[in-house]
Design a protein around this motif. Structure first.
Motif, PDB file in Angstrom:
ATOM      1  N   PRO A 118       0.797  -1.229   0.000  1.00 36.05           N
ATOM      2  CA  PRO A 118       0.000   0.000   0.000  1.00 36.05           C
ATOM      3  C   PRO A 118       0.830   1.279   0.000  1.00 36.05           C
ATOM      4  O   PRO A 118       0.337   2.334  -0.398  1.00 36.05           O
ATOM      5  CB  PRO A 118      -0.836  -0.122   1.277  1.00 36.05           C
ATOM      6  N   GLU A 119       2.089   1.188   0.418  1.00 38.44           N
ATOM      7  CA  GLU A 119       2.929   2.385   0.445  1.00 38.44           C
ATOM      8  C   GLU A 119       3.421   2.787  -0.951  1.00 38.44           C
ATOM      9  O   GLU A 119       3.894   3.900  -1.156  1.00 38.44           O
ATOM     10  CB  GLU A 119       4.125   2.172   1.385  1.00 38.44           C
ATOM     11  N   ARG A 120       3.285   1.881  -1.913  1.00 41.88           N
ATOM     12  CA  ARG A 120       3.669   2.188  -3.293  1.00 41.88           C
ATOM     13  C   ARG A 120       2.548   2.984  -3.958  1.00 41.88           C
ATOM     14  O   ARG A 120       1.378   2.778  -3.696  1.00 41.88           O
ATOM     15  CB  ARG A 120       3.909   0.898  -4.080  1.00 41.88           C
ATOM     16  N   LYS A 121       2.905   3.862  -4.846  1.00 39.83           N
ATOM     17  CA  LYS A 121       1.906   4.696  -5.510  1.00 39.83           C
ATOM     18  C   LYS A 121       1.136   3.925  -6.594  1.00 39.83           C
ATOM     19  O   LYS A 121       0.000   4.245  -6.894  1.00 39.83           O
ATOM     20  CB  LYS A 121       2.573   5.918  -6.103  1.00 39.83           C
ATOM     21  N   ALA A 122       1.756   2.921  -7.176  1.00 38.47           N
ATOM     22  CA  ALA A 122       1.121   2.160  -8.260  1.00 38.47           C
ATOM     23  C   ALA A 122       0.073   1.208  -7.700  1.00 38.47           C
ATOM     24  O   ALA A 122       0.268   0.592  -6.661  1.00 38.47           O
ATOM     25  CB  ALA A 122       2.183   1.373  -9.019  1.00 38.47           C
ATOM     26  N   SER A 123      -1.044   1.087  -8.412  1.00 39.13           N
ATOM     27  CA  SER A 123      -2.058   0.121  -7.987  1.00 39.13           C
ATOM     28  C   SER A 123      -1.947  -1.175  -8.787  1.00 39.13           C
ATOM     29  O   SER A 123      -2.514  -2.190  -8.400  1.00 39.13           O
ATOM     30  CB  SER A 123      -3.457   0.704  -8.130  1.00 39.13           C
ATOM     31  N   ASP A 124      -1.200  -1.126  -9.895  1.00 38.19           N
ATOM     32  CA  ASP A 124      -1.020  -2.299 -10.745  1.00 38.19           C
ATOM     33  C   ASP A 124       0.465  -2.537 -10.994  1.00 38.19           C
ATOM     34  O   ASP A 124       1.256  -1.587 -11.037  1.00 38.19           O
ATOM     35  CB  ASP A 124      -1.692  -2.092 -12.105  1.00 38.19           C
ATOM     36  N   VAL A 125       0.839  -3.803 -11.200  1.00 39.19           N
ATOM     37  CA  VAL A 125       2.203  -4.132 -11.610  1.00 39.19           C
ATOM     38  C   VAL A 125       2.273  -3.859 -13.112  1.00 39.19           C
ATOM     39  O   VAL A 125       1.513  -4.445 -13.880  1.00 39.19           O
ATOM     40  CB  VAL A 125       2.530  -5.618 -11.321  1.00 39.19           C
ATOM     41  N   PRO A 126       3.165  -2.968 -13.545  1.00 39.39           N
ATOM     42  CA  PRO A 126       3.261  -2.652 -14.974  1.00 39.39           C
ATOM     43  C   PRO A 126       3.626  -3.898 -15.790  1.00 39.39           C
ATOM     44  O   PRO A 126       4.406  -4.733 -15.341  1.00 39.39           O
ATOM     45  CB  PRO A 126       4.384  -1.617 -15.048  1.00 39.39           C
ATOM     46  N   ASP A 127       3.049  -4.009 -16.964  1.00 34.80           N
ATOM     47  CA  ASP A 127       3.297  -5.161 -17.833  1.00 34.80           C
ATOM     48  C   ASP A 127       4.529  -4.894 -18.696  1.00 34.80           C
ATOM     49  O   ASP A 127       4.491  -4.056 -19.597  1.00 34.80           O
ATOM     50  CB  ASP A 127       2.076  -5.406 -18.717  1.00 34.80           C
ATOM     51  N   PRO A 128       5.631  -5.622 -18.447  1.00 33.30           N
ATOM     52  CA  PRO A 128       6.847  -5.371 -19.205  1.00 33.30           C
ATOM     53  C   PRO A 128       6.755  -5.807 -20.662  1.00 33.30           C
ATOM     54  O   PRO A 128       7.595  -5.430 -21.474  1.00 33.30           O
ATOM     55  CB  PRO A 128       7.911  -6.181 -18.452  1.00 33.30           C
TER      56      PRO A 128
END
Length: 160
Positions: A118-128
């Protein structure tokens, strides 16, 4: 046996990366006989394929095994077969829940990996597959897998 399923779109980048990373952490903790790990995709484009070259290269660089992994699609039976269904993004979560049907509505066993961070700003893991940034995905996956293992210890392994 505690089951963990990682879910992404095509099951060639993020979810097999998470499967391999988490399996390595589980084995390092001596929990391979207690926790089983798998991955699947919501789409069917890559069925039977090995992980993406970028994922394989990154896992090789980190000394993480991925032999025998092949892309598969999420199945309705996965809902009963796994205790934790960890999705890489909001679309994957929505699509997995659609496969599982109304029995999983609001059920906490289906959630996003980023919910553990939750401390990360992203809500999704980016798709490489689209971003090309496998290292960024690896960092989030590795950190999320640490948190998931902590959660499993608290919820399922207390006193074991």
């Amino acid at each position: 046996m505690i089951g963990v399923l990682f879910v992404c779109l095509g099951n060639i980048c993020r979810s097999p990366m998470a499967e391999a990373v988490f399996r390595g952490k589980v084995e390092a903790e001596g929990l391979a006989d207690t926790i089983r790990v798998d991955s699947a995709g919501t789409g069917d484009w890559h069925l039977g394929k090995v992980p993406h070259e970028g994922t394989r290269r990154l896992l090789d660089d980190h000394g993480i095994a991925y032999e025998g992994m092949r892309a598969r699609q999420v199945r309705i039976d996965d809902y009963a077969d796994f205790d934790y269904i960890v999705c890489m993004d909001s679309n994957n979560e929505r699509d997995a829940r659609a496969v599982f049907g109304s029995k999983c509505d609001g059920h906490p066993k289906v959630f996003k990996l980023m919910d553990l961070l939750p401390e990360r700003k992203a809500s999704d893991v980016p798709d490489p597959y689209y971003t090309g940034n496998f290292e960024e995905t690896y960092e989030l996956v590795s950190e999320g897998c640490d948190r998931l293992l902590d959660r499993i210890r608290q919820e399922k392994l207390a006193g074991v």
